[in-house]
Write a protein that holds these residues in place. Sequence first.
Motif, mmCIF file in Angstrom:
data_model
loop_
_atom_site.group_PDB
_atom_site.id
_atom_site.type_symbol
_atom_site.label_atom_id
_atom_site.label_comp_id
_atom_site.label_asym_id
_atom_site.label_seq_id
_atom_site.Cartn_x
_atom_site.Cartn_y
_atom_site.Cartn_z
ATOM 1 N N VAL A 165 10.149 -14.322 -0.068
ATOM 2 C CA VAL A 165 9.704 -13.545 -1.225
ATOM 3 C C VAL A 165 8.241 -13.139 -1.063
ATOM 4 O O VAL A 165 7.870 -11.966 -1.253
ATOM 5 N N ASP A 166 7.378 -14.085 -0.677
ATOM 6 C CA ASP A 166 5.957 -13.784 -0.550
ATOM 7 C C ASP A 166 5.663 -12.904 0.657
ATOM 8 O O ASP A 166 4.802 -12.008 0.588
ATOM 9 N N LEU A 167 6.350 -13.134 1.775
ATOM 10 C CA LEU A 167 6.129 -12.293 2.949
ATOM 11 C C LEU A 167 6.524 -10.847 2.667
ATOM 12 O O LEU A 167 5.816 -9.903 3.072
ATOM 13 N N ILE A 168 7.629 -10.655 1.968
ATOM 14 C CA ILE A 168 8.053 -9.302 1.609
ATOM 15 C C ILE A 168 7.015 -8.641 0.714
ATOM 16 O O ILE A 168 6.619 -7.482 0.936
ATOM 17 N N ASP A 169 6.535 -9.361 -0.292
ATOM 18 C CA ASP A 169 5.523 -8.811 -1.197
ATOM 19 C C ASP A 169 4.265 -8.412 -0.428
ATOM 20 O O ASP A 169 3.694 -7.330 -0.641
ATOM 21 N N LEU A 170 3.806 -9.280 0.484
ATOM 22 C CA LEU A 170 2.582 -9.011 1.225
ATOM 23 C C LEU A 170 2.743 -7.810 2.157
ATOM 24 O O LEU A 170 1.814 -7.003 2.299
ATOM 25 N N MET A 171 3.902 -7.689 2.791
ATOM 26 C CA MET A 171 4.135 -6.539 3.663
ATOM 27 C C MET A 171 4.202 -5.245 2.864
ATOM 28 O O MET A 171 3.651 -4.215 3.266
ATOM 29 N N GLU A 172 4.872 -5.290 1.713
ATOM 30 C CA GLU A 172 4.987 -4.080 0.905
ATOM 31 C C GLU A 172 3.629 -3.642 0.350
ATOM 32 O O GLU A 172 3.391 -2.440 0.151
ATOM 33 N N ARG A 173 2.730 -4.600 0.120
ATOM 34 C CA ARG A 173 1.389 -4.262 -0.372
ATOM 35 C C ARG A 173 0.432 -3.881 0.749
ATOM 36 O O ARG A 173 -0.717 -3.498 0.491
ATOM 37 N N GLY A 174 0.864 -4.039 1.993
ATOM 38 C CA GLY A 174 -0.006 -3.733 3.114
ATOM 39 C C GLY A 174 -1.055 -4.783 3.389
ATOM 40 O O GLY A 174 -2.038 -4.520 4.094
ATOM 41 N N GLU A 175 -0.873 -5.993 2.868
ATOM 42 C CA GLU A 175 -1.878 -7.044 3.044
ATOM 43 C C GLU A 175 -1.674 -7.833 4.333
ATOM 44 O O GLU A 175 -2.553 -8.592 4.748
ATOM 45 N N VAL A 180 10.979 -12.904 -10.381
ATOM 46 C CA VAL A 180 11.221 -12.767 -8.945
ATOM 47 C C VAL A 180 12.553 -12.047 -8.724
ATOM 48 O O VAL A 180 13.587 -12.467 -9.246
ATOM 49 N N ASP A 181 12.506 -10.970 -7.963
ATOM 50 C CA ASP A 181 13.723 -10.219 -7.647
ATOM 51 C C ASP A 181 14.425 -10.898 -6.470
ATOM 52 O O ASP A 181 14.222 -10.530 -5.310
ATOM 53 N N VAL A 182 15.241 -11.892 -6.765
ATOM 54 C CA VAL A 182 15.897 -12.679 -5.725
ATOM 55 C C VAL A 182 16.841 -11.819 -4.887
ATOM 56 O O VAL A 182 17.043 -12.075 -3.699
ATOM 57 N N ARG A 183 17.383 -10.784 -5.470
ATOM 58 C CA ARG A 183 18.361 -9.970 -4.744
ATOM 59 C C ARG A 183 17.749 -9.240 -3.543
ATOM 60 O O ARG A 183 18.454 -8.837 -2.634
ATOM 61 N N ARG A 184 16.413 -9.078 -3.557
ATOM 62 C CA ARG A 184 15.759 -8.452 -2.406
ATOM 63 C C ARG A 184 15.816 -9.334 -1.163
ATOM 64 O O ARG A 184 15.566 -8.847 -0.050
ATOM 65 N N LEU A 185 16.136 -10.609 -1.347
ATOM 66 C CA LEU A 185 16.106 -11.543 -0.216
ATOM 67 C C LEU A 185 17.055 -11.149 0.906
ATOM 68 O O LEU A 185 16.894 -11.595 2.039
ATOM 69 N N LEU A 186 18.070 -10.378 0.621
ATOM 70 C CA LEU A 186 19.045 -10.013 1.658
ATOM 71 C C LEU A 186 18.985 -8.535 2.031
ATOM 72 O O LEU A 186 19.812 -8.086 2.813
ATOM 73 N N THR A 187 18.017 -7.779 1.489
ATOM 74 C CA THR A 187 18.054 -6.330 1.695
ATOM 75 C C THR A 187 16.782 -5.758 2.308
ATOM 76 O O THR A 187 16.750 -4.571 2.629
ATOM 77 N N PHE A 188 15.726 -6.546 2.499
ATOM 78 C CA PHE A 188 14.470 -6.025 3.031
ATOM 79 C C PHE A 188 14.657 -5.597 4.485
ATOM 80 O O PHE A 188 15.249 -6.315 5.298
ATOM 81 N N ALA A 189 14.123 -4.421 4.842
ATOM 82 C CA ALA A 189 14.400 -3.814 6.144
ATOM 83 C C ALA A 189 13.919 -4.664 7.318
ATOM 84 O O ALA A 189 14.571 -4.721 8.367
ATOM 85 N N GLN A 190 12.754 -5.329 7.162
ATOM 86 C CA GLN A 190 12.203 -6.102 8.275
ATOM 87 C C GLN A 190 12.807 -7.500 8.397
ATOM 88 O O GLN A 190 12.477 -8.233 9.318
#
Length: 530
Positions: free
Chosen positions: A265-275, A306-316
Amino acid sequence: MSVTIRFCGASRTVTGSCHLFETRAGRFLVDCGLFQGQKTLKELNYGAFPFRPAGIDAVLLTHAHIDHSGLLPKLVRNGFAGRILATRGTIDLCSYMLPDAGSIQESEVAALNRRNAARGRAEVTPIYTQADAVASLQSFMAVDYEKWIDVIPGVRARYWNAGHLLGSASIEIECTDGDGSGRPMRILASGDIGPDAKLLQPDPEAPSDFDYVISESTYGDRERPPTSPDARRARLAEEVNGAAMRKGALLIPAFAVERTQELIVDLIDLMERGEIPSAPIFLDSPLAIRATEVFRKHAESLDPAVDVRRLLTFAQLRFTETVEESKRIAKLAGFHIIIAASGMCDAGRIRHHLRNWLWSARATVLLVGFQAPGTLGRFLADGARAVRIQGNEIKVAATIRTIDDYSGHADGSELVRWIAARRPIQRGLFLVHGEEPAITGLAARVSERIIPAARVFQPLLDDVYELSAATPTPLDAGRRRRLAPEAVVRLDWHNEMSKLVLDINDRIESAADDRARGVLIRRLRRALEE
């Protein structure tokens, strides 16, 4: 009314949680977990239980982590025929975790037996098989939070959310004479208590006014710096960016259940924010992949922010289920992230990735959870210059980092507040599920301020107490213990032997020349002959 408790695990250690209660009407367990860490401790998993499994009427399971649930398949295989009472979330996780544990048992024993055959040693058998684990699932029965359920005659229980893991519970127990007369004895078994503001989970809950409280103490002697979601992500971003600059793999040994999902969850958030740089995240654990599906199923019981459903759909995010897919990761160059079990580096696919990368200064290992004594993760955390993995010596050139923001356990102050909220505690507080410094540290924090010091107990493995008196009375002081108390708390000869071999190799390799190496070898031989 006569009630006794025997501490069959998690006494001066953090694994093997198992408490045996006995009343006139029957016997029941709270948890039945696997011992982890040093080999001497793990050997208890292979021996006989300190009770007759067929004589146990029920098991109250606090949560799905293997150090609390991992010996249930062996219990069932050895004659237990009662119910295993657990929340629905715990049952759904155990339906994947226990068969996975059985599969690991089989594969690791098969590898060990190949090495034993080459050395002329006897074969060993797994603690239990995958089939044993699947069969044990038939014994589970779902319970709801905050609803009483009868356990055995004269005993009922109620589960409260412990804020530690999906489905985790503190268990309130009431024991009566069986005829409804008199005040019941009230006991609370904490299970593992989650920290304040834990990602995905609510804060722990439980009532007050008990005769006895049995509390975990994993981090009882330490404090974490104040944190928040933003601070936690900032610390993770710092570690990830540091690993990216080294241009190698970032290896994260993570517990497959919850710790992994929180990190994603946190890695996805950080990547999407460009951090942090956008890079492949390999979830290299079939168990973690299935556990993630369980989290999606129970999304409504988790933090709604927390959008738990994103856990299986993030491209990276890449899932590697098969061994072949896992091996292909080793061919990658450049920065990438690998999350793999186990969290203490003692089993699973993380060991293969460590073997491939530990020798490289470009690699980073990020430890994000508790590392028990005697585990590979603990040796890395303590700064080992070389380690042995599957019989091979590996030099440690990788950067080893630790962050504690993803711990599932309350720290010392949080445990003190949780215990204080359970007052009055009339007869005794038992401190379990912690190493000796953590237990003594928590005892010092609560003694006198929260409860008189004379009512704080630090049981040893296999200690038995009579709970029916005004204060708990130790029984069977001469009972033969499965392990001496000092064997539980110190590194065993297996660890010392491994360290000795590494030190000998290091000294011989660093000697000035062949003559100096010969002198060292002759001295060693003379010492052995003496």
